[in-house]
Design a protein around this motif. Sequence first.
Motif, mmCIF file in Angstrom:
data_model
loop_
_atom_site.group_PDB
_atom_site.id
_atom_site.type_symbol
_atom_site.label_atom_id
_atom_site.label_comp_id
_atom_site.label_asym_id
_atom_site.label_seq_id
_atom_site.Cartn_x
_atom_site.Cartn_y
_atom_site.Cartn_z
ATOM 1 N N GLU A 176 0.833 -1.202 0.000
ATOM 2 C CA GLU A 176 0.000 0.000 0.000
ATOM 3 C C GLU A 176 0.873 1.259 0.000
ATOM 4 O O GLU A 176 0.640 2.193 -0.767
ATOM 5 N N MET A 177 1.894 1.280 0.873
ATOM 6 C CA MET A 177 2.769 2.457 0.930
ATOM 7 C C MET A 177 3.569 2.607 -0.354
ATOM 8 O O MET A 177 3.758 3.717 -0.865
ATOM 9 N N MET A 178 4.028 1.490 -0.902
ATOM 10 C CA MET A 178 4.793 1.550 -2.141
ATOM 11 C C MET A 178 3.929 2.060 -3.290
ATOM 12 O O MET A 178 4.371 2.885 -4.103
ATOM 13 N N THR A 179 2.687 1.606 -3.355
ATOM 14 C CA THR A 179 1.769 2.066 -4.392
ATOM 15 C C THR A 179 1.515 3.562 -4.257
ATOM 16 O O THR A 179 1.470 4.295 -5.248
ATOM 17 N N LEU A 180 1.337 4.031 -3.025
ATOM 18 C CA LEU A 180 1.129 5.457 -2.797
ATOM 19 C C LEU A 180 2.315 6.265 -3.331
ATOM 20 O O LEU A 180 2.135 7.248 -4.068
ATOM 21 N N TYR A 181 3.528 5.846 -2.966
ATOM 22 C CA TYR A 181 4.709 6.587 -3.402
ATOM 23 C C TYR A 181 4.852 6.575 -4.929
ATOM 24 O O TYR A 181 5.253 7.571 -5.528
#
Length: 407
Positions: free
Chosen positions: A198-203
């Motif tokens: 989720e965090m990687m997708t956001l970035y």
Amino acid sequence: MAFRSLFQSLTRNSGLVNNAHHHHRSHSLLNASRFVSSGAVTSDYVEETPNSAEGDDDLRSRILRLRLPKRSATNVLQKWILQGNSIPVSELRDISKELRSSQRYKHALEISEWMVTHKEYELSDSDYADRIDLLTKVFGIDAAERYFEALPLSTKTCETYTALLHCFAGARMTEKAEELYQRIKDSNLPFDALTYNEMMTLYMSVGQVEKVPSVVEDLKQQKVVPDIFTYNLWISSCAAALNIDEVKRILEEMSNVAGSDESWMRYLNLVNIYVNVGNLDSASSNSLVETEKRITQSQWITYDFLVILYGGLGEKDKLDQIWNSLRMTKQKMISRNYICIISAYLILDHAKEAGDVIDQWKQSTTTDFDTHACKRIVDGFKDIGLDEVANNLNMIIIEKNLNPENN
């Protein structure tokens, strides 16, 4: 559709992407401030198909016939009980899932509220997580956040934390997501790859590709096993930064854990073709693909890795969706983008679609067709031992009279 919205709609990994991998888990992701619906039976409920067969007059059919959001699923549930019927929790979950899949979030939320207010139901972590997502969709992220904060400590689990993180990431609320991510790291709960994805997708979606490797480091420090989505995001971030040496190092790491998994091997093959055949190197760093939306090469590379991911997963329908959506944007593509989609179709044994893309490339008014690029794909497949795939493309080249030696 603008590039960014295309990317976000296809990379919401806990939804479209990760559901392909985590199909055994219900993480539609929902929860928020207490939504209290009336328990009274009113005239809101109207059976829209009163002449339906007797066998169709079950609870699911009654709720699905509501159609309009203003009609009350709560009233249908109450009437069903008053008629002497029982409602197993498994049936409520199944109906809610079907409603969510058809974007009928208000009715799904009413079912969730029924489960909360009727104490005979024992809610699972997934039920709380689903509620967070539904409250976001119906009432907004603030409502979901308030609901999460009011939950007892015992229900603040990996699933509910990840559900709220998903909501923040989907809205590109980077600061909120980073604050919650820090709480997640401090919680000592056993999170899986989905949370980090989720965090990687956001970035990736906000263009902060340089932050992706640090999330991977967090994942590895917690001894969490990366999945194919983790690797896709990680490799995509490195490719977008034109760090090709790191891409190759990650591919080597993946090959050591891939085993006999067909999806992973397809994915590895596609990345190898893309990197080695698509002229992806530091020399490209000064070559931006300029359009009215000012789409950079880094953003195009991210799109390419969506294609690679779905090619690896064998999701031909998703490849079609991405390609059709991209063509509708009227954005300028370069040969590498065509190489990517052609290779994905070929590796899934869809030679006709690969040929169609070649025809579209030839007809493009913005990108010159490159016969030598097609020959490089043939050689690339042969280099990694996929001779049959190479032969299929070679036949297409011959049939279309595209042999570079004749040009």
